[in-house]
Every structure is written in structure tokens, then in C-alpha cells.
Design an enzyme around this catalytic site. Structure first.
Site, PDB file in Angstrom:
ATOM      1  N   SER A 109      36.605  39.759 -16.499  1.00  0.00           N
ATOM      2  CA  SER A 109      35.478  40.452 -15.872  1.00  0.00           C
ATOM      3  C   SER A 109      34.814  39.574 -14.826  1.00  0.00           C
ATOM      4  O   SER A 109      34.353  40.083 -13.808  1.00  0.00           O
ATOM      5  CB  SER A 109      34.466  40.925 -16.912  1.00  0.00           C
ATOM      6  N   ALA A 120      36.331  37.547 -12.818  1.00  0.00           N
ATOM      7  CA  ALA A 120      37.194  37.666 -11.630  1.00  0.00           C
ATOM      8  C   ALA A 120      36.959  39.010 -10.949  1.00  0.00           C
ATOM      9  O   ALA A 120      36.847  39.087  -9.715  1.00  0.00           O
ATOM     10  CB  ALA A 120      38.657  37.534 -12.030  1.00  0.00           C
ATOM     11  N   ALA A 121      36.851  40.070 -11.751  1.00  0.00           N
ATOM     12  CA  ALA A 121      36.650  41.404 -11.176  1.00  0.00           C
ATOM     13  C   ALA A 121      35.307  41.475 -10.442  1.00  0.00           C
ATOM     14  O   ALA A 121      35.228  42.012  -9.328  1.00  0.00           O
ATOM     15  CB  ALA A 121      36.721  42.459 -12.276  1.00  0.00           C
ATOM     16  N   ASP A 177      43.673  36.153 -12.691  1.00  0.00           N
ATOM     17  CA  ASP A 177      42.765  37.301 -12.777  1.00  0.00           C
ATOM     18  C   ASP A 177      42.205  37.678 -11.406  1.00  0.00           C
ATOM     19  O   ASP A 177      42.003  38.855 -11.114  1.00  0.00           O
ATOM     20  CB  ASP A 177      41.612  37.007 -13.748  1.00  0.00           C
TER      21      ASP A 177
HETATM   22  C1  MEV Z   1      41.171  33.277 -19.098  1.00  0.00           C
HETATM   23  O1  MEV Z   1      41.065  34.685 -18.875  1.00  0.00           O
HETATM   24  C2  MEV Z   1      42.579  32.833 -18.958  1.00  0.00           C
HETATM   25  C3  MEV Z   1      42.797  31.341 -18.985  1.00  0.00           C
HETATM   26  O2  MEV Z   1      44.202  31.137 -18.808  1.00  0.00           O
HETATM   27  C4  MEV Z   1      42.034  30.624 -17.909  1.00  0.00           C
HETATM   28  C5  MEV Z   1      42.504  30.983 -16.505  1.00  0.00           C
HETATM   29  O3  MEV Z   1      43.637  31.409 -16.324  1.00  0.00           O
HETATM   30  O4  MEV Z   1      41.691  30.776 -15.571  1.00  0.00           O
HETATM   31  C6  MEV Z   1      42.422  30.769 -20.335  1.00  0.00           C
END
Ligand code: MEV
Length: 280
Positions: free
Chosen positions: A69, A71-72, A114
Site C-alpha cells: 500500500s 508503494a501504491a 511493489d
Molecule cells: C515488502 O512488501 C516486501 C519486502 O521484500 C521488502 C521490499 O521488497 O521492499 C519485504
């Protein structure tokens, strides 16, 4: 939202992520004075674009849930600023800027997964700076939100500490997650096989100690209700899990997940990524 490879991507391993239907809506207005937003991600967006403004966010995604979320929100805010201020940034510029902002907020540890998937939509394969869109598939998912809050930054730190303390255990686990992701790419159109790889990925995340009893319960409940596979998605330690489902069983699986005192969202792929909704 991660299908495969979370945590391993932080160490240069590949990851596979998918954009899902709940969306984040962001409206931006120009202002004369700087307005501090409640989120460092949003402050980062205004700083990166070099403009002053206020923001209104309406998110259908649970925050701090591991569904990407942040990132979104970051991608949507950058797009809204781009539009409101006529900045002419491309989708790629926005994906890159969003990644830099996430990296700063998450103290240097973040993968572009993301942010890329939020900008482009569909399914994205990320590996060592390479970003490739994979052909969209008819992937039927139920997302289970454990309602246990967690911090991505803390979970990423936790894996980093574990890796320092137990490199001989953690390094092969990261290699195994890589192998799972690389195999999964070839089975995106075969839910039975894909589900098996999701189960393997879940077990490997448990070894990295990013599980949570509540998530384990939900994963098992989804599998018992007929899911092809189920796993943690995102940083773990709380947040969300996903279940890959035969379409007719989606609601049965959602009910099984809700039976674990969790919230379930029945969803599927979003192929559009960030977009302008309408002039308001
Ligand atoms: C978090 O959604 C995912 C992780 O791999 C961190 C990232 O990729 O930035 C834990």
C-alpha cells in the site's frame, strides 16, 4: 502485491508481483505553503517533484498490511502531482522516483517490486534491476488480512540480522526462494502447479521467521477449504496472506479465512496500473 520472492528481492534475488483490484485514489491540489502530510512517503513525493501541495487519499487497500500500500500511495501521489502540475514524467520516471522514495523511507532497504507493479499493473518480474512484464493471467485470489499490524522496515531488518547471525542457514533459504520464483514463472497459467510453488515459498518465509501464528492459521484454513496454494504476501510478521483459488471456491475460501478472525478480500488481477481517473 508479491506472488513470489519477498525478502529475497532485497538481496538481489528475483521477485514476481501482481497488481490487484483494490485501488488507491489520490487527489492533489497546489498550495502556496508547504503542508506536512502525515506520511513520509507523501512528503517524499512533493520533495521529489519540487512542488508544494496538499493531498487527499482514499485507499481501498488496508495500510501496513504488506499489500504494497505504501508503494501504491507513492505511485498514485506522484501521478497526481505529475498531472496537476503538468510535469510530463513518464510511467518509468514515476516508477523510479517511487522506488527512490520507498528506499529512503525504508532506510535503504527496499526492492522496486511493489512500486513497479503499482505503476505498470499486471504481473511483473523483477531481477537485478531488470523489470519485465509477464503476460497477464487469469489469477483468482483471496487476500486475507490478519489485522495484525507490522512494519516492513522492521521485518526487513529482522531478516538482515538473522542472515548475519546464521548465514549458512539463511543464504541457502534465499537461494531456494530464488529457485521457487524462477520455476513459478513457467507455471503462471497452471494454478495447481503455481499453488504448490506458493506453498513452498510460504514454508521458506517461515524459515526466515517472518511468519505469524495468525497467518499460519489463515494459510492452513485456505488450503483446507480448497485453495491451490496459500502464502504470506509482503513483509510478514502480520499483514496479509494470499490464496490462489479455483474460481468456484473463492467465496468458500474467503469464509474460511474470515473464520480465523481475519478479513478476506476476493480479488483478481489489475492490468492497468496507475491511471488518471477523471478531472475533479
Ligand atoms: C515488502 O512488501 C516486501 C519486502 O521484500 C521488502 C521490499 O521488497 O521492499 C519485504
Amino acid at each position: 502485491m508479491f506472488l513470489f520472492g519477498e525478502h529475497a528481492v532485497v538481496y538481489g534475488k528475483p521477485g514476481i508481483a501482481m497488481a490487484i483490484k483494490p485501488r488507491v485514489f489520490v487527489t492533489v491540489r497546489q498550495t502556496k505553503r508547504a503542508q506536512r502530510a502525515k506520511s513520509p512517503y507523501i512528503d517524499g513525493c512533493f520533495e521529489a517533484m519540487g512542488v508544494l501541495g496538499s493531498v487527499y487519499i482514499n485507499s481501498q487497500l488496508p495500510s501496513s498490511s504488506g499489500l504494497g500500500s505504501s508503494a501504491a500511495v507513492t505511485v498514485a501521489t506522484l501521478c497526481a502531482i505529475n498531472d496537476e502540475f503538468g510535469k510530463k514524467k513518464t510511467r518509468e520516471d514515476i516508477a523510479n522516483m517511487a522506488f527512490e522514495i520507498e528506499k529512503t523511507v525504508q532506510k535503504g532497504r527496499a526492492s522496486p517490486t511493489d512500486t513497479t507493479v503499482s505503476a505498470y499493473g499486471g504481473i511483473v518480474f523483477i531481477s537485478n534491476g531488470e523489470r519485465r512484464r509477464l503476460p497477464p493471467q487469469n489469477i483468482q485470489l483471496v487476500i486475507g488480512d490478519s489485522l495484525v499490524s507490522h512494519s516492513t522496515t522492521k521485518m526487513v531488518e529482522h531478516v538482515s540480522d538473522l542472515k548475519k547471525k546464521n548465514p549458512t542457514i539463511v543464504n541457502p533459504v534465499l537461494d531456494a526462494i530464488e529457485a521457487v520464483s524462477l520455476s513459478a514463472i513457467h507455471h503462471l497459467d497452471n494454478p495447481k502447479e503455481l499453488g504448490r510453488y506458493m506453498n513452498m515459498n510460504h514454508a521458506l518465509l517461515e524459515v526466515l521467521s517472518v511468519g505469524h501464528p495468525q497467518l499460519s492459521k489463515m494459510v492452513l484454513a485456505a488450503r483446507s477449504a480448497g485453495a491451490f496454494g496459500a502464502k504470506i504476501t509482503g513483509a510478514g510478521g502480520g499483514g496479509c496472506m494470499i490464496a490462489l483459488c479455483p474460481k468456484p471456491l473463492k467465496f468458500r475460501i474467503a469464509t474460511a479465512i474470515e473464520g480465523c478472525d481475519a478479513r478476506a478480500v476476493v480479488t483478481s488481477i489489475d492490468t492497468e496500473g496507475a491511471r488518471k481517473e477523471k478531472n475533479v
